[in-house]
Design a protein around this motif. Sequence first.
Motif, PDB file in Angstrom:
ATOM      1  N   PHE A   1       0.090 -33.948  52.100  1.00 47.31           N
ATOM      2  CA  PHE A   1      -0.318 -35.002  53.031  1.00 47.31           C
ATOM      3  C   PHE A   1      -1.125 -36.108  52.355  1.00 47.31           C
ATOM      4  CE2 PHE A   1      -3.194 -36.935  56.115  1.00 47.31           C
ATOM      5  CZ  PHE A   1      -2.290 -37.361  57.070  1.00 47.31           C
ATOM      6  N   ILE A   2      -2.069 -35.763  51.500  1.00 47.06           N
ATOM      7  CA  ILE A   2      -2.920 -36.791  50.895  1.00 47.06           C
ATOM      8  C   ILE A   2      -2.105 -37.712  49.990  1.00 47.06           C
ATOM      9  CG2 ILE A   2      -3.633 -35.508  48.839  1.00 47.06           C
ATOM     10  CD1 ILE A   2      -5.859 -37.752  51.103  1.00 47.06           C
ATOM     11  N   TYR A   3      -1.001 -37.209  49.437  1.00 48.65           N
ATOM     12  CA  TYR A   3      -0.127 -38.058  48.621  1.00 48.65           C
ATOM     13  C   TYR A   3       0.763 -38.937  49.495  1.00 48.65           C
ATOM     14  CZ  TYR A   3      -1.714 -35.118  44.830  1.00 48.65           C
ATOM     15  OH  TYR A   3      -2.515 -34.459  43.928  1.00 48.65           O
ATOM     16  N   MET A   4       0.986 -38.514  50.724  1.00 49.03           N
ATOM     17  CA  MET A   4       1.731 -39.345  51.666  1.00 49.03           C
ATOM     18  C   MET A   4       0.952 -40.601  52.053  1.00 49.03           C
ATOM     19  SD  MET A   4       4.753 -38.173  52.547  1.00 49.03           S
ATOM     20  CE  MET A   4       5.731 -36.673  52.426  1.00 49.03           C
ATOM     21  N   MET A   5      -0.360 -40.594  51.801  1.00 47.52           N
ATOM     22  CA  MET A   5      -1.208 -41.733  52.167  1.00 47.52           C
ATOM     23  C   MET A   5      -1.212 -42.816  51.097  1.00 47.52           C
ATOM     24  SD  MET A   5      -2.344 -40.958  55.185  1.00 47.52           S
ATOM     25  CE  MET A   5      -0.658 -40.321  55.412  1.00 47.52           C
ATOM     26  N   ASN A   6      -0.327 -42.721  50.119  1.00 47.93           N
ATOM     27  CA  ASN A   6      -0.324 -43.699  49.029  1.00 47.93           C
ATOM     28  C   ASN A   6       0.114 -45.083  49.509  1.00 47.93           C
ATOM     29  OD1 ASN A   6       2.635 -44.316  48.398  1.00 47.93           O
ATOM     30  ND2 ASN A   6       2.668 -42.083  48.304  1.00 47.93           N
ATOM     31  N   TYR A   7      -0.145 -46.081  48.673  1.00 46.68           N
ATOM     32  CA  TYR A   7       0.118 -47.464  49.045  1.00 46.68           C
ATOM     33  C   TYR A   7       1.599 -47.718  49.342  1.00 46.68           C
ATOM     34  CZ  TYR A   7       0.347 -52.528  48.880  1.00 46.68           C
ATOM     35  OH  TYR A   7       0.590 -53.828  49.211  1.00 46.68           O
ATOM     36  N   GLY A   8       2.477 -47.042  48.615  1.00 51.23           N
ATOM     37  CA  GLY A   8       3.904 -47.245  48.838  1.00 51.23           C
ATOM     38  C   GLY A   8       4.393 -46.699  50.163  1.00 51.23           C
TER      39      GLY A   8
ATOM     40  N   ALA B   1      -4.579 -49.519  50.860  1.00 49.91           N
ATOM     41  CA  ALA B   1      -4.223 -48.258  51.512  1.00 49.91           C
ATOM     42  C   ALA B   1      -5.502 -47.464  51.732  1.00 49.91           C
ATOM     43  CB  ALA B   1      -3.240 -47.482  50.647  1.00 49.91           C
ATOM     44  N   LEU B   2      -5.385 -46.318  52.357  1.00 47.04           N
ATOM     45  CA  LEU B   2      -6.567 -45.494  52.585  1.00 47.04           C
ATOM     46  C   LEU B   2      -7.112 -44.932  51.284  1.00 47.04           C
ATOM     47  CD1 LEU B   2      -5.562 -43.515  55.803  1.00 47.04           C
ATOM     48  CD2 LEU B   2      -7.049 -45.526  55.621  1.00 47.04           C
ATOM     49  N   VAL B   3      -6.209 -44.522  50.385  1.00 46.04           N
ATOM     50  CA  VAL B   3      -6.642 -43.874  49.146  1.00 46.04           C
ATOM     51  C   VAL B   3      -5.855 -44.419  47.965  1.00 46.04           C
ATOM     52  CG1 VAL B   3      -7.353 -41.738  50.290  1.00 46.04           C
ATOM     53  CG2 VAL B   3      -5.008 -41.968  49.447  1.00 46.04           C
ATOM     54  N   THR B   4      -6.420 -44.246  46.785  1.00 43.96           N
ATOM     55  CA  THR B   4      -5.701 -44.411  45.536  1.00 43.96           C
ATOM     56  C   THR B   4      -5.899 -43.107  44.757  1.00 43.96           C
ATOM     57  OG1 THR B   4      -5.344 -45.837  43.606  1.00 43.96           O
ATOM     58  CG2 THR B   4      -7.626 -45.564  44.344  1.00 43.96           C
ATOM     59  N   TYR B   5      -5.539 -43.066  43.469  1.00 45.34           N
ATOM     60  CA  TYR B   5      -5.545 -41.800  42.732  1.00 45.34           C
ATOM     61  C   TYR B   5      -5.938 -42.043  41.284  1.00 45.34           C
ATOM     62  CZ  TYR B   5      -2.630 -40.918  46.780  1.00 45.34           C
ATOM     63  OH  TYR B   5      -2.165 -40.856  48.071  1.00 45.34           O
ATOM     64  N   ASP B   6      -6.691 -41.093  40.713  1.00 43.82           N
ATOM     65  CA  ASP B   6      -7.004 -41.211  39.298  1.00 43.82           C
ATOM     66  C   ASP B   6      -5.815 -40.726  38.475  1.00 43.82           C
ATOM     67  OD1 ASP B   6      -7.105 -38.391  39.075  1.00 43.82           O
ATOM     68  OD2 ASP B   6      -9.286 -38.318  39.165  1.00 43.82           O
ATOM     69  N   THR B   7      -5.938 -40.785  37.168  1.00 42.71           N
ATOM     70  CA  THR B   7      -4.785 -40.475  36.312  1.00 42.71           C
ATOM     71  C   THR B   7      -4.454 -38.983  36.280  1.00 42.71           C
ATOM     72  OG1 THR B   7      -6.267 -40.499  34.396  1.00 42.71           O
ATOM     73  CG2 THR B   7      -5.041 -42.514  34.875  1.00 42.71           C
TER      74      THR B   7
END
Length: 516
Positions: free
Chosen positions: A152-159, A61-67
Amino acid sequence: MRLRTVICAVFAATVAMAAPISAQERGGSLKVALFPEPPTVVAGLSGLGSASIVSSKIYEALVTYDTDLNPLPWLATSWETSEDGLVWTFNLAEDAKWHDGTPFTAADVVTSYQVFSVENDRLKLISAKIDGVEAVTEHQVRFILKESIPSFIYMMNYGNLPIIPAHLYAAGNFRENPANATPIGTGAFKVADWEKGSYIHLVRFEDYRDGSRPYLDDLYFVTIPDAQGVAVAFEEGSVDVASASNLEGFDVARLSAMDGVERTNHGWEMLAPHGFMWVNTQKAPLDRVELRQALNYALDKDFIRDVVFNGLATPPRGAFDSRTKFFDAGVNAYAFDPEKARDLVAASGYDGAVLKLSTAPVGSAWARLAEYEVQAWKEVGINVELDNNDVGGYLKKLAERSYDLGNIYLYQYGDPSVGVTRNFYSFNDVPGSPWNNVGRYVNPELDALLTQADAVNDPAERAALYAKAQQIIADDAVQVWTAELQFPTLYRSRVRNLVTTALGLSDSFANVWVEQ
């Protein structure tokens, strides 16, 4: 237009937590227990968690996320937002390739959006707010919004938005595309072979980025259809990694105590698996709010935590998971109260008609939960029988709305506008999908509240709106809430950098290595 730049540059320093770069070793295999076996490993074709665990090694995906849920680079190396938040520009990796050797470009992101804004139920909810997605250059893509989307940035998640190849896909031909027979991604691993009912074998993609990663030679996702089998395989060393989602709680504690075994609770911060029961609110007698409230009051959530899930859960307070932004701890939690449940059953006019609880064979804990629910409801005068299905049959019943009650857990994806509100919008009851408003709940007041909360920028205002929405959902007993699930990951001590982001086992594994 002046741009505010968000640069997330030091990815390796963020994710390589277990050891310094110099200590990382190349080579070795990793075997991961997996169940249920996914029907496909093409990104976006299946909503099963097991499918995501495998496909996220093949696609990106475009982005992932830290904990802490801060976004990190993946296929996007950095991004910029305009001051009004209506333009998002992503700078893309210039050295990424598809597994067939085709260079990755911005056109792939545009095509992926065109596909998943139709195919993905969560992304559909914001597509009407997006004016367009365009390739600015070969390695820069721009999203132009019609209105503010705070999440929006959370909408870019892999799922929501996995990236698929434009040279193999186009809008409108996704599910029946012949390319689905041969998954082609930009991920660190590619499919080698798949022995149905046994294992899925992935091997290193040698042309991944700069060639230094991935460190592993290959991955085996081993299909083991019962918790006892997973425990035996992990204990004997046949698998190196097992999620508590595939184990009995008592085995989690026992196996964690073994020499050479590590355990982490991290890796679920983004997904926040939330257990509940779909209730067909348009089907009598479940259209009576008193009966739905009785279903909730009749369940002892502490018992579910302690006995059903062996302590690996938290009693929920409603539709929002406590790990999700804007959770309101003051919402109605439906404390265990059998007497109140009996009074509500009487007030509902329920005549003893048999209700069917649809289940799927996804683990012994879920079988125990269903058996407990049937007994607990019997004690307050609600007649429920089990309706056992295979996984496909169960999802089909949800999709067709041909069910009464159905246990499930869904991911919440950090922000309620991504993974929660979709379950309650009246317009999101779309038969054919088991992942949207399957409960068929209709409430125009709630629709208006959620629409406003999903769009407003001020966090305090969002919190107030979501708090009111949570209370309405709880008061109407739209669902039966069972558990905030905890799925620790167990793994051999020689396995390094296994869980380093909020996506846990559903991240890339590009940085995972095994001490030889």
